[in-house]
Design an enzyme around this catalytic site. Sequence first.
Site, mmCIF file in Angstrom:
data_model
loop_
_atom_site.group_PDB
_atom_site.id
_atom_site.type_symbol
_atom_site.label_atom_id
_atom_site.label_comp_id
_atom_site.label_asym_id
_atom_site.label_seq_id
_atom_site.Cartn_x
_atom_site.Cartn_y
_atom_site.Cartn_z
ATOM 1 N N ILE A 9 0.682 -1.257 -0.531
ATOM 2 C CA ILE A 9 0.344 0.410 -0.602
ATOM 3 C C ILE A 9 0.967 1.023 0.382
ATOM 4 O O ILE A 9 0.697 1.713 -0.656
ATOM 5 C CB ILE A 9 -0.502 -0.010 0.802
ATOM 6 C CG1 ILE A 9 -2.323 1.455 0.711
ATOM 7 C CG2 ILE A 9 0.189 0.184 2.059
ATOM 8 C CD1 ILE A 9 -3.037 0.817 0.461
ATOM 9 N N SER A 25 11.842 0.858 8.029
ATOM 10 C CA SER A 25 10.885 -0.616 7.256
ATOM 11 C C SER A 25 11.678 -1.676 7.665
ATOM 12 O O SER A 25 13.621 -1.334 7.406
ATOM 13 C CB SER A 25 10.658 -0.488 6.014
ATOM 14 O OG SER A 25 10.020 -1.917 5.811
ATOM 15 N N ARG A 26 11.612 -2.566 8.236
ATOM 16 C CA ARG A 26 12.574 -3.395 8.315
ATOM 17 C C ARG A 26 12.877 -4.279 6.249
ATOM 18 O O ARG A 26 14.091 -5.299 6.785
ATOM 19 C CB ARG A 26 12.115 -4.598 9.002
ATOM 20 C CG ARG A 26 11.584 -4.474 10.338
ATOM 21 C CD ARG A 26 11.191 -5.679 11.462
ATOM 22 N NE ARG A 26 9.955 -6.012 10.331
ATOM 23 C CZ ARG A 26 8.665 -6.489 11.444
ATOM 24 N NH1 ARG A 26 9.644 -7.676 12.198
ATOM 25 N NH2 ARG A 26 8.026 -7.022 11.088
ATOM 26 N N LYS A 35 -5.857 3.559 7.701
ATOM 27 C CA LYS A 35 -6.654 3.105 7.945
ATOM 28 C C LYS A 35 -6.763 1.385 8.456
ATOM 29 O O LYS A 35 -5.945 1.053 7.684
ATOM 30 C CB LYS A 35 -8.457 3.050 7.059
ATOM 31 C CG LYS A 35 -8.644 2.466 6.149
ATOM 32 C CD LYS A 35 -8.616 1.009 6.206
ATOM 33 C CE LYS A 35 -8.385 0.177 5.056
ATOM 34 N NZ LYS A 35 -8.494 -1.118 5.009
ATOM 35 N N ASP A 70 -11.147 -5.748 7.088
ATOM 36 C CA ASP A 70 -10.619 -4.705 6.422
ATOM 37 C C ASP A 70 -10.973 -3.969 5.968
ATOM 38 O O ASP A 70 -10.406 -2.207 4.936
ATOM 39 C CB ASP A 70 -9.284 -5.738 6.395
ATOM 40 C CG ASP A 70 -8.042 -5.177 6.228
ATOM 41 O OD1 ASP A 70 -7.559 -3.935 6.267
ATOM 42 O OD2 ASP A 70 -8.471 -4.568 4.508
#
Length: 307
Positions: free
Chosen positions: A11, A33-34, A87, A165
Amino acid sequence: MQIALVGIGKIALDQHVPAITDSPDWELAATVSRQGSVGGVPAFTDFDRMLAERPDIRVVSLCLPPVPRFDYAARAIRAGRHVMLEKPPGATLSECHALADMARAQRVSLYATWHSRQADKVPGAKAWLKDKNLRRVTITWKEDVRQWHPGQDWVFEAGGLGVFDPGINALSILTEILPDPIHLCAAELHFPENRETPIAANCRFYHPQGAEVTLDLDWLEPGSPTWSIEVVAEEGHMLMENGGGKLTIDGAPDKCVPGLSGEYPRLYSQMADLVKTGTVDIDLAPMRHVADAFTLGKRVTVAPFEW
């Protein structure tokens, strides 16, 4: 304004990065971010390190799953950063209320985004419905989880919402366009026997005019998705399709063209305005309906789900 993007997954890469890159308001100054990164942008794997080393970045956009989001948002707010939330804005209503209180205490902006509210035809639907006498509202939101969340087990873990979701997108539109508030009065949730969240749901809502309001969610829909809201009123018929991308009134297509193209560009434009005014915008109406469904809904066990 400089902004950091946290959680570089699908996303973020598909929606957030292009919206930021094309915006006159924003510069993508860092990612956290990993695993993921964005070419040419300083990348961090540790959020606290980014906050400490980049005090010049005043805004953070969180694209993490719901469960870890509160912790990251709280740390950002305590560090005096403005925060934008994908969201749903949190895993629970209590978390969201707590974040709003923190943001107001720290005098920073907090934005709970609902991207589907920014779909092209939402304003037209809202305008048509404002003075109508409703008789029936039918929301149908069906898609294939294997297409939209391939291999993402977190959506089936506690806090992941399951079929809600995508369902919360429908509820975000519904709570934006209906002139009268509604509340859930019955639900049936279908839980795969090997999963912690539902894969399908049917919900019924109380409407103050007595209109029949229903929501049908299914995450095992083959083929093309169905994201539609149909309204029958005394004065006519409205059909919104494609998740808010298409609108017909009494069979005639709505021809209004929005001024800014795309859901996420509109979200980031609104975030820029919130930062400039130091405003908190955290409407929890869509999430409240989901919480009510989990509280009131009848649980039905169905066949196990495997990827």
